[in-house]
Structure formats: C-alpha cells, structure tokens
Design a protein around this motif. Sequence first.
Motif, PDB file in Angstrom:
ATOM      1  N   VAL A 168       0.877  -1.248  -0.088  1.00  0.00           N
ATOM      2  CA  VAL A 168       0.035   0.201  -0.157  1.00  0.00           C
ATOM      3  C   VAL A 168       0.774   1.313   0.039  1.00  0.00           C
ATOM      4  CG1 VAL A 168      -1.989   1.418   1.227  1.00  0.00           C
ATOM      5  CG2 VAL A 168      -1.859  -1.405   1.261  1.00  0.00           C
ATOM      6  N   ARG A 169       1.755   1.654   0.953  1.00  0.00           N
ATOM      7  CA  ARG A 169       2.750   2.593   1.144  1.00  0.00           C
ATOM      8  C   ARG A 169       3.631   2.757  -0.199  1.00  0.00           C
ATOM      9  NH1 ARG A 169       3.502   1.904   6.958  1.00  0.00           N
ATOM     10  NH2 ARG A 169       5.589   1.775   6.494  1.00  0.00           N
ATOM     11  N   ARG A 170       3.998   1.393  -0.518  1.00  0.00           N
ATOM     12  CA  ARG A 170       4.735   1.509  -1.655  1.00  0.00           C
ATOM     13  C   ARG A 170       4.292   1.954  -2.938  1.00  0.00           C
ATOM     14  NH1 ARG A 170       7.182  -4.253  -2.438  1.00  0.00           N
ATOM     15  NH2 ARG A 170       8.252  -4.099  -4.298  1.00  0.00           N
ATOM     16  N   ILE A 171       2.908   1.783  -2.978  1.00  0.00           N
ATOM     17  CA  ILE A 171       2.286   2.349  -4.453  1.00  0.00           C
ATOM     18  C   ILE A 171       1.887   3.833  -3.961  1.00  0.00           C
ATOM     19  CG2 ILE A 171      -0.001   2.082  -5.319  1.00  0.00           C
ATOM     20  CD1 ILE A 171       0.296  -0.776  -5.272  1.00  0.00           C
ATOM     21  N   PRO A 231       5.747   6.129  -3.409  1.00  0.00           N
ATOM     22  CA  PRO A 231       7.052   5.629  -3.747  1.00  0.00           C
ATOM     23  C   PRO A 231       8.208   6.186  -3.579  1.00  0.00           C
ATOM     24  CG  PRO A 231       5.468   6.657  -5.494  1.00  0.00           C
ATOM     25  CD  PRO A 231       4.835   6.711  -4.658  1.00  0.00           C
ATOM     26  N   GLU A 232       8.005   7.409  -3.319  1.00  0.00           N
ATOM     27  CA  GLU A 232       9.211   8.544  -3.168  1.00  0.00           C
ATOM     28  C   GLU A 232      10.006   7.997  -1.554  1.00  0.00           C
ATOM     29  OE1 GLU A 232       6.225   9.528  -3.656  1.00  0.00           O
ATOM     30  OE2 GLU A 232       5.689  10.534  -1.775  1.00  0.00           O
ATOM     31  N   ASP A 233       9.184   7.669  -0.737  1.00  0.00           N
ATOM     32  CA  ASP A 233       9.778   7.187   0.579  1.00  0.00           C
ATOM     33  C   ASP A 233      10.661   6.015   0.525  1.00  0.00           C
ATOM     34  OD1 ASP A 233       8.125   9.109   1.576  1.00  0.00           O
ATOM     35  OD2 ASP A 233       6.639   7.785   2.610  1.00  0.00           O
ATOM     36  N   TYR A 234      10.509   4.955  -0.800  1.00  0.00           N
ATOM     37  CA  TYR A 234      11.311   4.102  -0.954  1.00  0.00           C
ATOM     38  C   TYR A 234      12.573   3.894  -1.677  1.00  0.00           C
ATOM     39  CZ  TYR A 234       7.364   1.342   1.218  1.00  0.00           C
ATOM     40  OH  TYR A 234       6.248   1.173   2.035  1.00  0.00           O
ATOM     41  N   GLY A 244      10.280 -11.688 -14.619  1.00  0.00           N
ATOM     42  CA  GLY A 244      10.652 -10.433 -15.427  1.00  0.00           C
ATOM     43  C   GLY A 244      10.331  -9.117 -14.697  1.00  0.00           C
ATOM     44  N   ALA A 245      11.313  -8.979 -13.624  1.00  0.00           N
ATOM     45  CA  ALA A 245      11.105  -8.194 -12.513  1.00  0.00           C
ATOM     46  C   ALA A 245      10.967  -6.382 -13.340  1.00  0.00           C
ATOM     47  CB  ALA A 245      12.276  -8.116 -11.577  1.00  0.00           C
ATOM     48  N   GLU A 246      11.929  -6.577 -14.008  1.00  0.00           N
ATOM     49  CA  GLU A 246      11.915  -5.071 -14.561  1.00  0.00           C
ATOM     50  C   GLU A 246      10.479  -4.642 -15.390  1.00  0.00           C
ATOM     51  OE1 GLU A 246      13.363  -1.923 -14.922  1.00  0.00           O
ATOM     52  OE2 GLU A 246      14.347  -2.817 -13.352  1.00  0.00           O
ATOM     53  N   ARG A 247      10.166  -5.865 -16.191  1.00  0.00           N
ATOM     54  CA  ARG A 247       8.704  -5.723 -16.818  1.00  0.00           C
ATOM     55  C   ARG A 247       7.599  -5.495 -15.968  1.00  0.00           C
ATOM     56  NH1 ARG A 247       7.108  -8.751 -21.881  1.00  0.00           N
ATOM     57  NH2 ARG A 247       6.667 -10.258 -20.222  1.00  0.00           N
ATOM     58  N   ARG A 248       7.784  -6.087 -14.794  1.00  0.00           N
ATOM     59  CA  ARG A 248       6.880  -6.293 -13.629  1.00  0.00           C
ATOM     60  C   ARG A 248       6.497  -4.952 -12.881  1.00  0.00           C
ATOM     61  NH1 ARG A 248       6.655 -11.001  -9.797  1.00  0.00           N
ATOM     62  NH2 ARG A 248       5.571  -9.698  -8.636  1.00  0.00           N
ATOM     63  N   ARG A 249       7.138  -3.974 -13.167  1.00  0.00           N
ATOM     64  CA  ARG A 249       7.127  -2.989 -12.335  1.00  0.00           C
ATOM     65  C   ARG A 249       5.804  -2.579 -12.065  1.00  0.00           C
ATOM     66  NH1 ARG A 249      11.031   1.068 -11.549  1.00  0.00           N
ATOM     67  NH2 ARG A 249      12.427  -0.028 -12.977  1.00  0.00           N
ATOM     68  N   GLY A 250       5.282  -2.361 -10.774  1.00  0.00           N
ATOM     69  CA  GLY A 250       3.966  -2.239 -10.310  1.00  0.00           C
ATOM     70  C   GLY A 250       2.865  -3.068 -10.359  1.00  0.00           C
ATOM     71  N   VAL A 251       3.255  -4.315 -10.679  1.00  0.00           N
ATOM     72  CA  VAL A 251       2.386  -5.536 -10.678  1.00  0.00           C
ATOM     73  C   VAL A 251       2.687  -6.537  -9.690  1.00  0.00           C
ATOM     74  CG1 VAL A 251       1.595  -7.463 -12.130  1.00  0.00           C
ATOM     75  CG2 VAL A 251       2.110  -5.359 -13.391  1.00  0.00           C
ATOM     76  N   PHE A 252       1.838  -6.462  -8.657  1.00  0.00           N
ATOM     77  CA  PHE A 252       2.158  -7.397  -7.585  1.00  0.00           C
ATOM     78  C   PHE A 252       1.301  -8.572  -7.799  1.00  0.00           C
ATOM     79  CE2 PHE A 252       2.685  -2.988  -6.249  1.00  0.00           C
ATOM     80  CZ  PHE A 252       3.894  -3.092  -5.424  1.00  0.00           C
TER      81      PHE A 252
END
Length: 267
Positions: free
Chosen positions: A32-35, A38-41, A145-153
């Motif tokens: 949740v906080r990551r979405i 994102p700047e905090d991370y 595909g971690a790079e391609r998976r950005r934003g997909v949990f």
Amino acid sequence: LRRDGFSPIPDVKWEDVGGLDLLRQEFERYIVRRIKYPEDYEGLGIDLEMGFLLYGPPGCGKTLIAKAVAHEAGANFIHVKGPSLLNKYVGESELAVRRMFSDARTCAPCIIFFDEVDALTTTRGKEGGWVIERLLNQLLIELDGAERRRGVFVIGATNRPEVMDRALLRPGRFGKLLYVPLPSPDERVLILKALARKKCIDASVDLSAIAKMEACENLSGADLSALMNEAAMAVIDEKETLTDLTHYTRTIKRNHFEVALRKVSPS
Ligand code: ATP
C-alpha cells in the motif's frame, strides 16, 4: 481470453476486515505505502518482495484481505481462479497467462490475485501434467521479469501450501509466505464487528459476548458471516409469527443470534 474477474478497484476497505492486524501491517509496508508514496522507498536500496502467498484454512479472509489491499492502495485487481486457467485448449493457458500480465502492466499499479494457486502445480508429472508444466513455466517467466513487472504485485491463496511446487515459492515469485489463521476469540469479536457495519444490529446486543460463546469456537470468518445472515433471516422469520407488529423492529437482537447459533457450525 477468458478472465474470471477483472474488477477495477475492489470495494473492500480495511474496516471490512476483522482482525488480521499483522497481515495488514505487512501489506501496508510491502504494497500500500509503496504504491501511494513511492518516493519514500527511493534511494534506500531496499529490495522488497512483490509476490505473496496467503495460506491457511478456508473462509478466513484471504480473498477479502487481498481485495482490501487493492482498495487501500488504489490498485486495479485481477482475480483469477487457478483451475480456470487450465480449462483451455493446447497453448491457450500460456497465452492466457501472458495476456493477464500484459493487461496488468497496462493498468498498473495492479494486483493479480491467484485463488487456489496450488491447482497450477499439483499434478506435475501426472497424466495431463504437461499442460500444467507449460503453464507453470510461462508463469515463472512472467514472474521473473522483474523490470517488466514494475507496479504488478501478485498474491496467491491456497489451503494446501504443502502441495505447491517449490519453484513458485522462491523470492521474486510468491516469495513471502503469510499465514491466515482461524480467528482467536478476540479476533472473532473484531470480525463480527466488521460484519455488523453493514447490518442493523440492536444497540442492546453485545457482540463481544456472542463471539466468545462456546458455540462460536472454531468458526471461521465465513462461518461468522453465515451466522450474521442467519440472524438477519431470523428477524424476517419472526415477523411471520407475530400477530401484533406494534413492537416489531427490523433490527437483529440477541434472540436472533441464538436462533442462528443453532444453525451454524464450523465448516
Ligand atoms: P477460501 O480459502 O475458501 O477461498 P478465503 O480465506 O479466501 O477462503 P474469504 O473468501 O476471504 O476467505 O472469506 C469469505 C467471507 O467470509 C468473506 O467475504 C467475509 O464475508 C467473511 N470473512 C472471512 N474472514 C473475514 C475477516 N477476517 N473479517 C471479516 N469478514 C471475514
């Protein structure tokens, strides 16, 4: 492509989930906080897991909490039942998996929820197992595909973690395992209170006392939801028996819970 359920953002809030506080805290930190912030991370060099496996007995809130996570994060939600991916012609299962991840990337941030995820792995090596083998391989390709998976949990749910293919449980895949237990007496109180938000409960009713009764022992969240519905039905049934409706109110009282408790038992 047939998907079981693509719903934009589920309408399940944290308040709808009773108990499960530790899980909620973990999901706040990991999703949740990551979405939302994102700047905090950024810049901290944290390598955080994007895949989770909820395991535990049926009816204890795995689906519910996954939906609440999506709601609180403002993320889209793709709900897929494991077995449905298998009812396909040759090659279609892999295509379905590829399309699902492609859809998820398009509408990121997005959570893909795999209900009964164990169905994708259990028959490895058995007859017809090659369909699963190919599907599983495609799933692993997408998950890796971690790079391609950005934003997909991804969140998987299972009642049978022991039959899961180990390959799926590695970090980066369904790497973080979270147990969703049968509720304790105190958690039953919280679940009944969460369920009561959408019901007319008479002010005289002590939900804590009801949740801690012996008859409620071993009831899951789904059983408690059935209890609430039976109690509401008892209000309607009662009206039929009354000749004088002067004191009739459409609220659930203690006696309605008593009727319901005789009908509901641990599933
Ligand atoms: P299964 O393993 O059978 O798929 P599950 O663990 O995914 O079960 P849910 O589908 O989330 O269980 O729960 C079923 C219903 O039970 C929910 O829609 C909700 O009404 C109720 N419920 C279960 N757990 C809780 C909870 N912790 N708080 C409030 N309601 C709950």
